[in-house]
Design an enzyme around this catalytic site. Structure first.
Site: not given
Ligand code: NOJ
Ligand code: CA
Length: 703
Positions: A193, A413-415, A483-484, A502, A508
């Site tokens: 991962n 969306h905030h990555e 998420h994460e 998540e 995914e």
């Molecule tokens: C991992 C997330 O679980 C997924 O949903 C997302 O599209 C990607 N990261 C990019 O942020």
């Molecule tokens: Ca994920």
């Protein structure tokens, strides 16, 4: 409704070897607390007279402190009380929740240091919760935890449904094995991962689900994880004793405490019926009540998104392939050459908005709308995103106006790429930007190693951030789906704007090589014990090469199983994750996703066995309509369910979306059959689920 009543208060000031007992309101569970000869606190748990947790010791080892909070204790006070109250969640599996327990608070004095610690136990009908409390006092103010030594001593070599212990990720398939086999199967369970940290081959994560040879179900987890590090469990394979193993910070310390303070609750659920574990509200009940006064802006949402096309590799998050590296504010995107595969472009987003509007969805998520995706992860990059600068082909304002005209809301969306410090720098501006463009919810993400470097996803520092982001979002009336982030521990009761997480292996992974077909029969017993999951179900095309010829993944699930997930995987936020064109191919099956509710008055857990099957019925909030979901493991199975949850005297129409006779998750996943039937409360249904299959039923009251 009874008020908080103190039933008995006993003060004991002699050396405490006395056992204190605490039973559940229905008498099925009994806990015995005692001090061992050296003054070490210990407890033991019984279910219907049978021992389920053998004598297990409690305590904390402190950094730079030879005595620690481990032994040399005396009992100076014990207080017992009972509590029974019903509360109303803002959203949830049921409209009303009963919080009913008996409590024992043991005050422990450590004469050699003149310090005090309380261990508070709460016994519910379905399990035990306990925590450490550090009251205000002269000799214990600031301290550093070296390790928490909370034991859970097992009575036998139970079957466990486990994830390998990790400080950074829980995106694994579950391994089912005997406890004694954990370390020998650990390497096989450990798959790659973006961020992972291994620390012991006999460690597992919570919520840990187990089954004894006598058919008892035991679940270990934690509730109300705040200002503390996450707990993994480390097994001594000889004695079969689990011990807490906290997540360290960058310099190896496991917790910084300033008294007065409390630890998270450690929870042990026990029952001889697996459905009781699914129905349990212990985790929520051990959290504090809602702190958000005006909750009118918190609403469950069903959504679609520019997402699966990137996950499968059909399109990209990044706008251009021109730059090996991007510097925010310096890289010239206006004059860059587009790669022609950027998903988040205005015209395409409008197609999703149209699709959402036509089919009654509340929201559209768009990922890859903001600059920075060209080199977003794997480089330990600090200034990775600013969360407010769109790519040249994403017209924020135009999209917002278009969505509004169609009655659809945009999901932000905030990555963060794990660069938490960078996210906090931009958080206010990013949330203000969302307010300006009317985004009610954000999906945040924490892919990759955390910055500051050396911190872990599940350490106290990151845990404080995750809650900070949720609290700050509440100030801006923003709902959060992270998420994460760290796995949930019921904090949604206190902060109901935390509508999703998540924190597990989501859909995914079906496009990253696939997940085990029985994964979804375990998640409700494990990950979902802490709170809802943004699992992103609804995949209709299982052959991913049809979307992207370079991706040979296969989704290990039948189409009917995908429908059932909207009921079995409870969440107030549900995505229809597949591409619109795949829904257009199966309009009759898509109808279930359009119909299914997001918020419930009641939930009935009809039958369940971890790893094998789960059947759940839920009554849609404020209606007489019910939705039923069944997910099945790899063995074909016929279930007979009674519809006795329906109201007597009422007539309903059921639409059954079931696996066709020859359906199979691998060889024939799209074979389903839809039948309509008039039903009443006396009706029973006999339905067969395929390997990796299931069924979904909508039951509407007839006019
Ligand atoms: C991992 C997330 O679980 C997924 O949903 C997302 O599209 C990607 N990261 C990019 O942020
Ligand atoms: Ca994920």
């Amino acid at each position: 409704m009874k008020k908080f009543i103190t039933v008995i208060t006993i003060c004991i000031s002699v050396f405490g070897l006395q056992a204190q007992e605490l039973t559940s309101p229905n008498g099925n569970l009994e806990m015995k607390f005692s001090l061992k000869e050296n003054g070490t606190p210990a407890y033991q748990l019984f279910y219907k007279g049978e021992e389920v947790i053998k004598t297990s010791t409690l305590g904390l080892e402190l950094q730079d402190d030879s005595t620690s909070l481990m032994n040399e204790f005396e009992i100076s006070d014990t207080k017992t009380s009972s509590f029974d109250k019903i509360w109303t969640p803002v959203w949830g599996e049921q409209a009303k929740i009963r919080n009913h327990y008996n409590e024992l608070a043991v005050t422990l004095d450590q004469p050699s240091t003149d310090r005090k610690m309380i261990i508070r136990f709460r016994m519910f009908n379905d399990g035990l919760g306990f925590r450490y409390e550090f009251p205000q006092q002269e000799n214990l103010v600031y301290f550093i935890i070296k390790e928490e030594h909370t034991q859970f001593a097992m009575t036998g070599d139970h079957t466990a449904y486990w994830l390998p212990g990790d400080y950074d990720s829980q995106e694994y398939d579950y391994t089912t094995s005997k406890l004694s086999e954990i370390s020998s199967k650990f390497d096989e369970a450990w798959v790659g991962n973006a961020s992972q940290t291994q620390f012991s081959k006999s460690a597992v994560q919570t919520a840990l689900m187990m089954k004894t040879e006598d058919g008892l179900y035991i679940n270990l987890h934690e509730a109300a994880l705040k200002e503390y590090s996450l707990m993994n469990l480390n097994l001594d394979e000889n004695s079969l004793v689990f011990e807490s193993w906290l997540t360290p910070d960058a310099i190896g310390n496991k917790g910084y405490i300033q008294a007065p303070a409390v630890s998270p609750w450690r929870t042990i659920m026990v029952s001889d019926d697996a459905t009781d574990i699914l129905a349990s509200n212990i985790t929520l009940n051990l959290n504090e009540p809602n702190k958000i006064e005006d909750t009118s802006w918190i609403k469950p949402m069903k959504y679609v998104g520019v997402w699966w096309e990137m996950i499968t590799g059909k399109s990209t998050w990044n706008y251009t392939d021109e730059f090996p590296s991007v510097k925010l504010g310096e890289t010239d995107f206006e004059n860059a050459e587009p790669n022609g595969k950027h998903g988040a472009n205005t015209a395409h987003v409008k197609e999703y908005i149209d699709f959402a509007a036509e089919n009654g969805f509340d929201g559209v998520l768009v990922e890859g709308w903001n600059v920075g995706w060209e080199d977003w992860f794997g480089h330990s990059k600090d200034y990775v995103f600013d969360f407010v600068t769109p790519y040249p082909d994403f017209d924020v304002e135009g999209i917002q106006k278009y969505a509004e005209s169609k009655g659809v809301q945009m999901i932000m969306h905030h990555e963060t790429s794990g660069a938490i410090r960078n996210y906090e720098r931009h958080l206010d501006t990013a949330y203000q930007f969302m307010n300006t463009y009317d985004y009610p919810a954000v999906k945040s993400g924490y892919v990759g190693d955390i910055i500051p470097r050396g911190e872990h996803h599940y350490g106290q520092w990151a845990i404080n951030h995750f809650l900070y982001a949720v609290k700050k979002a509440a100030d801006y009336h923003i709902m959060v789906n992270a998420h994460e982030a760290v796995r949930p521990t019921g904090l949604r009761r206190t902060w109901p704007n935390l509508i999703g997480n998540e924190s597990a292996r989501g859909t995914e992974f079906q496009a990253f090589g696939g997940s085990k077909p029985n994964h979804v029969t375990i998640l409700p017993f494990t990950r979902l014990i802490g709170g809802p999951m943004d699992y992103t179900p609804g995949i209709f095309e299982m052959d991913i090469s049809k979307i992207n010829p370079d991706n040979n993944s296969h989704v290990n699930s039948t189409l009917a199983n995908q429908l059932a997930l909207y009921v079995t995987m409870y969440s107030p936020l549900q995505m229809a994750a597949d591409l619109p064109e795949n829904y257009k191919r199966f309009p009759d099956a898509f109808q279930f996703i359009k119909d299914v509710a997001l918020d419930w008055d009641e939930s009935k857990y009809i039958e369940a066995e971890p790893g094998e099957y789960i059947t759940v019925a839920r009554k849609a909030k404020g209606t007489e309509n019910w939705f039923v979901g069944n997910v099945n493991g790899t063995t074909p199975r016929t279930s007979k369910i009674k519809l006795d949850f329906l109201e007597d005297g009422k007539k309903y129409e059921a639409t059954i979306y079931a696996d066709a006779k020859d359906a199979d998750y691998k060889t024939n996943p799209q074979a389903y059959k839809i039948t309509k039937k008039s039903v009443i409360s006396k009706s029973t249904l006999k339905l067969t689920s395929a390997p990796g299959g299931g069924y979904a039923i909508s039951i509407f009251e007839k006019e």
